[in-house]
Design a protein around this motif. Structure first.
Motif, short mmCIF file in Angstrom:
data_model
loop_
_atom_site.label_atom_id
_atom_site.label_comp_id
_atom_site.label_asym_id
_atom_site.label_seq_id
_atom_site.Cartn_x
_atom_site.Cartn_y
_atom_site.Cartn_z
N GLY A 208 0.84 4.06 -2.91
CA GLY A 208 0.52 5.22 -2.40
C GLY A 208 1.53 6.64 -2.78
O GLY A 208 1.11 7.23 -3.48
N GLU B 87 -1.37 2.96 1.96
CA GLU B 87 -1.49 3.70 0.88
C GLU B 87 -1.79 5.12 1.50
O GLU B 87 -1.15 6.09 0.79
CB GLU B 87 -2.80 3.42 0.18
N GLY C 260 0.87 -1.35 -0.01
CA GLY C 260 -0.22 -0.09 0.17
C GLY C 260 0.85 1.32 0.04
O GLY C 260 0.49 2.36 -0.60
#
Length: 412
Positions: free
Chosen positions: A18, A299, A14
């Motif tokens: 991100g 993220e 994540g």
């Protein structure tokens, strides 16, 4: 900008995605003490069951995931210290890796309580990693006659049981709690799943614990004994917070972060099982060691590390799992007004409070349970939907045309 991520699980994925949503070019380095590329940890039981392969597990993300995202990996390397003043991560052996922004995704480790004589047990393992699964596989061998004792009737212990029940001679699961899955289910649904697992030949001893080991014999607090060939310890997990604490980050069981996934130390973020989340269904801070939250925290961290501005304030406890063909999905809290449907192998509990769905348990038919999860996570007022319709079966027709379009990505 130089980004460093410690850990290589779902939270790290994540974080990478991100970062790349905001910054396509800066360097990203992932450091992990495991030697493998990111893999699906929940799949280790299916590896033992023969429903997947190691190669498929290691393609949890595409084989070129790191290359496509411009990620340098340092696998099989152990971080010994974070130096926030020098902005470096120190590795075993003395190497220093500099960072501008750092994300700690160190996850958790098995909790092994002190048990007298545990050192006299030769064939023992935990069950959290791919290496654990390989170790257990070697211990079982090909004879299908081993007697296995699993300590812990939580998710980890039961998934281990699912992975090996067809490969062993005897399988016993023991837990001090009076029911299986004590942190996930209430009494009635736990009994449904226990009965199903017992029908596959698994024996449960609940409300009891091991007082001591003498080689391959466990003596119970109740005075009974269990002879076994292989021991699996699945009592629980503990978050890996030591690096963060030593670096000055505030820790209370887990690493404390704000809704931007930032710790209390500048330029250091954290995500996943090592952190504390705010459970919006119970309005309390707790560790929520589940994959969706880990990814969304990661993220969020990645986007903010890269200069974006986003927050994650929708953390909820949830579990989706299957046990020997019987599926279960749970989410949220169970305090409030209840709606219940139940028979021998199916169970649906919906819990509402103050015009909101706050929790549910579904066993057996779990189709479209994600709609219930979305209601909880988005805090949707129930008087804005046809809850009588959705209570019977989760369906998009219960929502307004505009909400259906939103949930279907613009489709009508």
């Amino acid at each position: 900008m130089n980004y460093v991520i410690i850990g290589n699980g779902t939270a790290a994925v994540g974080t990478i995605e991100g970062i790349r949503a905001v910054d396509r070019d800066s360097a990203i380095t992932v450091i992990s003490d495991e030697i493998y590329p990111v893999y699906g940890r929940p799949l280790i039981s299916y590896l033992l069951l023969g429903k997947t392969t190691e190669d498929k597990m290691l393609h949890y993300r595409p084989a070129d995931f790191y290359e496509k995202n411009g990620v340098k990996t340092m696998l099989g390397r152990t971080v010994t210290k974070i130096d926030p003043a020098a902005k470096t991560v120190l590795l075993e052996g003395g190497e220093a890796v500099p960072y501008d922004k750092l994300c700690i995704c160190t996850g958790s480790r098995p909790f092994v309580p002190p048990m007298e004589g545990l050192d006299t047990v030769q064939n023992k393992t935990s069950f959290m990693t791919l290496d654990d699964a390989k170790r257990l596989n070697n211990m079982l061998g090909d004879a299908n006659d081993k007697r296995v004792l699993i300590i812990g009737a939580g998710l980890i212990g039961l998934k281990c049981a699912e992975g090996i029940y067809q490969r062993v001679g005897e399988l016993t699961v023991i837990d001090l709690a009076p029911r299986i899955l004590p942190n996930v289910l209430t009494e009635a649904p736990a009994a449904i799943i226990q009965k199903h697992i017992e029908s596959k030949g698994v024996r449960f001893i609940l409300g009891d614990s091991v007082a001591r080991f003498d080689g391959n014999t466990a003596t119970l607090q109740s005075g009974g004994t269990i002879d076994f060939d292989v021991l699996v310890i699945a009592v629980g997990v503990r978050p890996n917070t030591e690096l963060a604490a030593d670096a000055g980050c505030e820790v209370n069981r887990g690493i404390l972060t704000d809704d931007h996934s930032a710790t209390t130390v500048p330029d250091i973020y954290a995500a996943g099982d090592c952190t504390v989340s705010h459970d919006i269904t119970a309005d309390t801070d707790r560790i929520l060691a589940i994959l969706p939250n880990a990814y969304m925290q990661g993220e969020t961290a990645g986007r903010n590390m890269a200069g974006g501005s986003t927050s994650f304030d929708k953390a909820i406890p949830m579990n989706a799992s299957g046990f020997m063909g019987l599926h279960m999905i749970t989410a949220g809290a169970y305090d409030g007004e209840t709606y219940l449907e139940q028979d021998e192998e199916h169970y649906k509990l919906l819990v509402t409070q103050d015009n909101h769905l706050v929790g549910f348990i579904m066993i057996g038919d779990v189709d479209r349970a994600g709609i219930y999860t979305s209601l909880i996570r988005e805090r949707t007022p129930l008087d804005t939907i046809d809850f009588d319709l959705i209570r019977e079966k989760p369906q998009l027709m219960a929502f307004s045309r505009a909400e259906r379009a939103k949930k279907l990505g613009g489709a009508h």
